[in-house]
Design an enzyme around this catalytic site. Structure first.
Site, PDB file in Angstrom:
ATOM      1  N   ASN A 123       0.590  -1.793   0.171  1.00 27.77           N
ATOM      2  CA  ASN A 123      -0.130   0.288   0.179  1.00 27.77           C
ATOM      3  C   ASN A 123       1.193   0.816  -0.006  1.00 27.77           C
ATOM      4  O   ASN A 123       1.849   1.139  -0.026  1.00 27.77           O
ATOM      5  CB  ASN A 123      -0.770  -0.019   0.945  1.00 27.77           C
ATOM      6  CG  ASN A 123      -2.040  -0.654   0.627  1.00 27.77           C
ATOM      7  OD1 ASN A 123      -2.597  -0.809  -0.293  1.00 27.77           O
ATOM      8  ND2 ASN A 123      -2.567  -1.138   1.797  1.00 27.77           N
TER       9      ASN A 123
ATOM     10  N   CYS B 286      -4.703  -7.629  -3.824  1.00 30.95           N
ATOM     11  CA  CYS B 286      -5.098  -6.810  -3.920  1.00 30.95           C
ATOM     12  C   CYS B 286      -5.721  -7.035  -5.763  1.00 30.95           C
ATOM     13  O   CYS B 286      -5.060  -7.248  -6.414  1.00 30.95           O
ATOM     14  CB  CYS B 286      -4.178  -5.309  -4.188  1.00 30.95           C
ATOM     15  SG  CYS B 286      -4.345  -3.830  -5.350  1.00 30.95           S
TER      16      CYS B 286
ATOM     17  N   CYS C 205     -11.438  -0.882  -5.351  1.00 29.71           N
ATOM     18  CA  CYS C 205     -11.447  -1.924  -4.604  1.00 29.71           C
ATOM     19  C   CYS C 205     -11.595  -3.406  -5.247  1.00 29.71           C
ATOM     20  O   CYS C 205     -12.330  -2.948  -5.241  1.00 29.71           O
ATOM     21  CB  CYS C 205     -11.647  -1.131  -3.163  1.00 29.71           C
ATOM     22  SG  CYS C 205     -10.536  -2.748  -2.680  1.00 29.71           S
TER      23      CYS C 205
END
Length: 216
Positions: free
Chosen positions: A11, A20, A161
């Site tokens: 991140n 992710c 996301c």
């Protein structure tokens, strides 16, 4: 063995994370271009992920399994992950899920009326989440469509996301808000197509686009 590449994910705060979904699709797209393959496996901290090229710029990745065991989220103490004992403004009666990274999902009547940047950090930073959580706020549009915003663990309202879209679709199915295995999730940049599979697995399909490139 069997994986074309190993991928690590960080991140923007420098924290390494286990999953992710959108980064996985982007990495797979680059590897498809480089190798000429249309199917591959990636090794990640969250497990081995299968990726497939399904269009000129569309990539599908299979993620999961999704866990709702309190210790797998992880929570700092035992709690009902289907009805979290947390609230912040309109965010109530949420669900906790892990798909390689921790998520809390809340459903609201109208997403546009929620100031996600104000109410979500309270949930993200609650001591109940031992490693913090990505906070998804979702609105059910119809029986197969969700509108979603996600406040991610670095402390930011993200544009998209992928893992958040997957767990939101899974949670919506548990709540009876969607009734199909194929769910469309609307995010600010566009749509992700989520297919709910057996054994709590999920397929996520969406487009990849170049924004910049450089050299290291």
């Amino acid at each position: 063995p069997g994986a074309l590449a190993r991928m690590r994910i960080f991140n923007i705060d420098g924290r390494e994370v286990g999953a992710c979904g959108n980064a996985t699709r982007c990495m797979a797209h680059l590897l498809f271009e480089e190798s000429g393959l249309d199917s591959l496996w990636l090794e990640t901290a969250g497990g081995f992920l299968h990726c497939a090229k399904v269009g000129a710029t569309d990539v599908r990745v299979t993620l999961g399994p999704i866990s709702m065991e309190w210790s797998a989220i992880p929570l700092s103490r035992q709690a009902d992950t289907r009805h979290l004992p947390l609230a912040s403004g309109p965010l109530r009666n949420g669900l906790a899920l892990n798909i390689g990274n921790p998520h809390a999902v809340f459903f609201v009547e109208r997403l546009a009326d929620v100031d996600v940047a104000t109410v979500a950090p309270v949930i993200q930073n609650d001591p109940l989440f031992a490693e913090g959580a990505n906070v998804g706020v979702a609105e059910a549009i119809d029986d197969h469509t969700l509108r979603l915003a996600v406040w991610e663990r670095p402390g930011m309202l993200t544009e998209a996301c992928g893992t958040g879209a997957c767990v939101a679709a899974h949670a919506a199915r548990l709540r009876g808000l969607v009734t199909t295995d194929d769910v469309i999730v609307e995010l600010p940049p566009g749509l992700l197509r989520i297919r709910l599979l057996d054994d709590n697995m999920v397929e996520m399909t969406g487009p990849v686009a170049y924004c910049c490139h450089g050299y290291v």
